[in-house]
Design an enzyme around this catalytic site. Sequence first.
Site, PDB file in Angstrom:
ATOM      1  N   MET A   1      -4.850   1.009   8.064  1.00  0.00           N
ATOM      2  CA  MET A   1      -3.977   2.009   7.417  1.00  0.00           C
ATOM      3  C   MET A   1      -4.804   3.216   6.979  1.00  0.00           C
ATOM      4  O   MET A   1      -5.593   3.134   6.061  1.00  0.00           O
ATOM      5  CB  MET A   1      -3.320   1.370   6.187  1.00  0.00           C
ATOM      6  CG  MET A   1      -2.206   2.221   5.628  1.00  0.00           C
ATOM      7  SD  MET A   1      -1.218   1.375   4.388  1.00  0.00           S
ATOM      8  CE  MET A   1      -2.080   1.754   2.897  1.00  0.00           C
ATOM      9  N   CYS A   2      -4.650   4.312   7.662  1.00  0.00           N
ATOM     10  CA  CYS A   2      -5.310   5.548   7.265  1.00  0.00           C
ATOM     11  C   CYS A   2      -4.223   6.571   6.931  1.00  0.00           C
ATOM     12  O   CYS A   2      -3.051   6.335   7.146  1.00  0.00           O
ATOM     13  CB  CYS A   2      -6.182   6.092   8.398  1.00  0.00           C
ATOM     14  SG  CYS A   2      -7.473   4.943   8.923  1.00  0.00           S
ATOM     15  N   GLY A   3      -4.636   7.686   6.417  1.00  0.00           N
ATOM     16  CA  GLY A   3      -3.685   8.772   6.170  1.00  0.00           C
ATOM     17  C   GLY A   3      -4.187  10.022   6.867  1.00  0.00           C
ATOM     18  O   GLY A   3      -5.387  10.313   6.850  1.00  0.00           O
ATOM     19  N   ARG A  29      -4.227   5.312   0.901  1.00  0.00           N
ATOM     20  CA  ARG A  29      -4.178   4.802   2.268  1.00  0.00           C
ATOM     21  C   ARG A  29      -5.575   4.495   2.805  1.00  0.00           C
ATOM     22  O   ARG A  29      -5.707   3.906   3.881  1.00  0.00           O
ATOM     23  CB  ARG A  29      -3.483   5.804   3.204  1.00  0.00           C
ATOM     24  CG  ARG A  29      -2.047   6.077   2.816  1.00  0.00           C
ATOM     25  CD  ARG A  29      -1.342   6.866   3.889  1.00  0.00           C
ATOM     26  NE  ARG A  29      -1.148   6.072   5.082  1.00  0.00           N
ATOM     27  CZ  ARG A  29      -0.073   5.345   5.338  1.00  0.00           C
ATOM     28  NH1 ARG A  29       0.907   5.304   4.483  1.00  0.00           N
ATOM     29  NH2 ARG A  29       0.026   4.661   6.458  1.00  0.00           N
TER      30      ARG A  29
END
Lengths: 314, 230
Positions: A1-3, A29
Amino acid sequence: MCGIAGRILNSAGRVGNDLVELMDAQEHRGADSTGFAVYGIPRDTGYVLRGMGFDKSRLGKDMDEFQEILKAHGSDFSEDPSFVVDDHAHYSARIIINEPKDIARWIHDADQICGNFEVQSCGRSLEIIKDIGGSTAVADKHGVRDMIGTHGLGHARLATESSVLPNASHPFWARPFPDVAIVHNGQITDYYTWRDRLRRKGYRFLTENDSELIAVWVSDQIASGLSPIAALKKSITSIDGVFTFMIADQDGIGFAKDRFAMKPLVVIEENGEMAAATEEQAVRRIYAGESDVINHDGPSLTGIWGVGNRSLAA
Amino acid sequence: MSEVVIEAGKRHIKEINEDIQAACAAGHKVIVRNTLSRHNLGVGLPANANVHFEGSVGYYCGGLNVGATVTVERNAGWAVGEGMRNGHITVGGYAGMSVGAAMISGTIHVKGDSGPRCGVAMKGGNIVVEGRIGYQSGFMAHSGKIIAIGGAGHSCADALWQGEVWVAGPVDSLGVDVKVVEPTAEEVAEVDAILEPLGLVDSSRNWRKMISGQRLWYFESRDASAWLMI
């Protein structure tokens, strides 16, 4: 999960500040590392480089070696480089250079010392700032809020495919294509296979990060004759994994989403300007009022926002 | 029931939710302003609570609801009403991905469209979408009904278990292991009974009811091709 985040302004302005806001809202995130790609006012000649050395005690030696390689390619520092050094072993550098004779050949030789000093962006206007830590820490350390430009990208990383290293942070430069950068949310599963194929064509990858592939892959497709939008569309069926990525150059920002619609992208376009992010609450940092939000939620989507002509070409 | 207005803004989400809970416990109807698409608004509301969110909300709004009535003026992000056990949630605009994920009972009513995987892994209750449901809606729904009046995106009702997907409008494509059946008059009456309190009954609709083809329920080597389609 990255942003991830993207921002386009009507004219050069505090795009660095907006990107920091977009990433601050998405720090939950992933705060392993944060990075920014800022497109400043383009120079007519020469390039601005951003790079990272891995042992600050070698800084002087690294720069001497780097300068020697530049000179061998008909280039040199056009002003004194500036550095950011802190408690960490690594340091960051901003270097302005004269035009090398051939950018690809020069970067090939410059990468001979990439174990000590790594060029992380090169362009007429692109500057990539990346470091370990959350958005505020990285922005304060590198003065990102004060960076002026027309557009840019942001990234908050939760490391999944490779280690938490300062140089494994996003955005990634599409080595050796000047002014091309990507940010990616997701995981690429077949990046080893693709990197092998691209290495045989002469490309070089400096990290073990899966996302570094995307920048080079898309740029290689465009160099082989595809239009940017056709290259983005082709990436959906060619690259395996889950992804929403944004790729930028001097002319604008494009995006592509995987076949499974796993990763979101939320966009607000207002008065010809654009803010895009993984989460709606991030774009609301830029547009606090109730705006019309476009949710690019479906599978296999692509689009390009131009700088200067910001209508979305899908 | 007196109304209490609570300002969300940039305050910590825990503080906002505690204010909402306290006002609900005191028997007030709650209006939440300046929501800024924040996540986790109104998660874990008590039964009998009545909360209205002005503007748009972020992820998980009204999640773990045990019987509250929640309205969202505009859009909701991911997984509105995730894991709810009872209650009624109304979204005035668009609802993002995974509407009512793993919900157990209650009703979610979306007035606009919904994002992908609406009703993913739901275990009961009803989701009514006046617009279109997104890609792969009903994915692995164990039970309950997803009712889409406006239509459905690609891969509709993919890998459904015992849930049902009802669509009145056009369906872009069906997912893996879906059986489209002609509903009986009794079954249509059941759906109309769900739509009736929402004022959405229209007897001229041509419903398609999608249920599991049951080929994915147990692994059969002769059915390997169906598994490979997933």
